[in-house]
Design a protein around this motif. Sequence first.
Motif, PDB file in Angstrom:
ATOM      1  N   GLN A 121      -1.122  -7.364 -31.429  1.00 18.19           N
ATOM      2  CA  GLN A 121      -0.060  -7.609 -30.457  1.00 18.19           C
ATOM      3  C   GLN A 121       0.640  -8.932 -30.775  1.00 18.19           C
TER       4      GLN A 121
ATOM      5  N   ASP B  20       2.830  -8.504 -33.965  1.00 20.69           N
ATOM      6  CA  ASP B  20       3.982  -7.664 -33.649  1.00 20.69           C
ATOM      7  C   ASP B  20       5.051  -8.443 -32.902  1.00 20.69           C
ATOM      8  N   ALA B  21       4.603  -9.174 -31.900  1.00 13.93           N
ATOM      9  CA  ALA B  21       5.538  -9.949 -31.083  1.00 13.93           C
ATOM     10  C   ALA B  21       6.256 -10.964 -31.961  1.00 13.93           C
ATOM     11  N   ALA B  22       5.498 -11.642 -32.823  1.00 13.45           N
ATOM     12  CA  ALA B  22       6.106 -12.671 -33.660  1.00 13.45           C
ATOM     13  C   ALA B  22       7.153 -12.066 -34.596  1.00 13.45           C
TER      14      ALA B  22
ATOM     15  N   LEU C  15       8.873  -9.216 -34.253  1.00 13.63           N
ATOM     16  CA  LEU C  15      10.057  -8.781 -33.511  1.00 13.63           C
ATOM     17  C   LEU C  15      10.916  -9.984 -33.139  1.00 13.63           C
TER      18      LEU C  15
END
Lengths: 539, 217
Positions: free
Chosen positions: B22, B25-27, B29
């Motif tokens: 998670q 992924d966040a980084a 995006l």
Amino acid sequence: MYTGPENSYLKQPRGLKSWLLTLDHKRIGVMYLTAIMFFFLVGGLLAVLMRVELSSPARDVVSAELYNRLFTLHGAIMIFMFIIPSIPAAIGNFVLPLMIGAKDVAFPRLNLASWYIYVVGSLIAVASILQGGVDTGWTFYTPYSTSTNSAVITLTFGAFVLGFSSIFTGLNFIVTIHKMRAPGMTWFKMPLMVWGLYATAIIQVLATPVLGITLVLLIFERLFGIGIFDPAMGGDPVLYQHFFWFYSHPAVYIMILPGMAIISELIATFSHKRIFGYKAIAFSSLGIALVSFLVWGHHMFTSGQSELAAMIFSFLTFLVGIPSGIKIFNWVATMYRGSISLKTPMLYAIAFLLLFTIGGLTGIFLGTLAVDVHLHDTYFIVAHFHYVMMGGTVMALLGGIHYWWPKMWGKMYNETWGRITAVLVFVGFNVAFFTQFIMGSQGMPRRYYSYPDQFAFLHEVSSVGAYILGFGFLIMVIYLIHSLYRGKPAARNPWGALTMEWEAASPPTTHNFDKDMKLEHGPYDFDRVEVEDEEMVKA
Amino acid sequence: MSSESLSTRPAHLQHHFADTYQQGDAARLGMWVFLLTEILLFGGLFCFYAIYRSWYPDMFINAHRHLNVWLGGTNTVVLITSSVTMALAIRSAQLGKRREAVYNLVATLLLAAVFLIIKYFEYEHKIHLGQLPGKFYTFQGIAGSNPHVFFSVYFLMTGLHGLHVIGGMGVIAWMIQRTRRGEFSPEYYTPLELTGLYWHLVDLIWIFLFPLLYLIG
Ligand code: HEM
Ligand SMILES: [Cu+2]
């Protein structure tokens, strides 16, 4: 000041330093709220000063030059420092992670940085007063803005810096919404507030860089005389307007979409009914975001763009009315046969519906080419955008502040005073600005410190309305601050709402929830879930 | 619930994420959205370029002859090479070869410096001749109206790009530090990956600037 239990985010950790270096989205939200409210006060005082000047046709307190500087500063403060960051950065920062059951936003450090960038940008912008202020209006139209000897560079550079704060907030929200939702919260189980913030964030990210580079070009034009906007050097001043409105029309939706988002929450909660047309409301936010990029040309009907372009822009402008209309229809349908409780936030929601409808409809007038030519640069415009921005966004903001106040501080405000003030604000607002529609249609031009006697009466009425409005805000400040010290402790879920933030303590603990959150029911399942003694149970 | 329970949370995992996936992924995006805003920022200048070029096509062609294609071309090669070494650095990190990663990052940093040095000589020459933006333009000898605008475009675009190179160098230097300290491993190298994405964008923008400014005709 009692602010909830020892382990609340307001108390843990302690000390000024722990606030200034905080990575907690709730504290950052509170810091933003303080900052934007400060600028709302400053911008409001400038507005009152202008209304004092305008209360009679004569020159009363300010000269023409000073008046120009006043409305520029008022406009710039209200737009760049107050209304754009208001709901996303202040309220959004506080509630977004709570609403999706997350412990924080995706990038807490970037979040704190965006607050500091906001403060620095604001200070730079305001420092332009020390150089004698700016007299161009908040749109900085060329060629005047490249030739006037007022402090254009300082103010535009401040706005440029502020843009980064807006971009970072939007970026953070997009990633947070994509990646941080609690298990079980699918896209169509998200609260509508989250949809609204999402659509807003998209515009913030896509439009703001264009404003940034436009302001850089303007600054370069002034410093080096590069001639991109200067007809004397082969440039084109209308080009500036295209660049500027390519940002600033979408920016209008950075201002209004979050307001609409709040309204969806308020109307659902205080009607105690499943919201009507959930998907339509969600998609209309995205629809507005998309169309908003196609209509900038309606700001240039009278500035010499081609007739064909003007007609296309006029047509596209009408399209924006559709998603907005869908939303209004759905809100009203939700209220229909709901068990409505007229708490203060709901009063603001109703005020929003009435005022935004007027603002929106008059926008359609202005989108109509032939009519716009008549109304361009009159008080009709001034009334129109105040109805949208103040009657729309500010009403929603006030509703939201009252709605989440118990969650933020763990304290209830005084409901009676809340209601009295809401009525006062509504009346004051209409007295102040409806008069301006009339004046505008009779030909009173905007941005003048003085005017023909024919308008004296209406201007005076308008000023009285502004004073009533100001008085209303004064009362609000008093009872809200009073509630922090003397208010009744707030329950976990005082309104019986079903979105997740109400499952956190009031005020929440530092990491928001005591457990890992999981979605148990939709945000508006009032037909399936009932709130009893703070617990949500199946009906 | 997360697969990594509290006791086994790795050091790089921030408290508000459930697991490494998670967080990564966040980084990523976030970085892509940021790069999008960068492209839009340059987009304004590309608009400026396109509009002015269509107004004064002859002047643009006359003026562009005063840019040094060889220096510009060398710089293009330099930047593309630096993109390669950047990619190699990430590859080394993925394989857990720390020393190799550092070498590749240092190579990237040096190539970026070479780029700026060449740029410096180009600027120096233009300033010397008076081919400056706007009202500071004094050069005689380019036919067509408003040749100073071409140099305004040139300095604005390459200047903004140059600032990005400098910023990138700062980040790369920081990454060298962190790699040496052993903060990255085959499980966790997100910051390197993001730096790589950014650096490729800086490279890409130059690849557009080079033909638009140096090779038009
Ligand atoms: C407190 C109530 C307010 C009053 C009494 C007020 C009053 C005024 C007045 C007298 C003007 C100058 C009109 C002219 O001469 O053309 C003005 C302009 C403006 N106001 Fe307000 N205003 C208020 C609140 C707001 C708010 C909440 C916003 C936005 C968030 C706002 C945004 C603007 C803008 C953008 C302008 C145009 C400035 C320009 O022409 O450059 N105002 N307002
Ligand atoms: Cu518009």
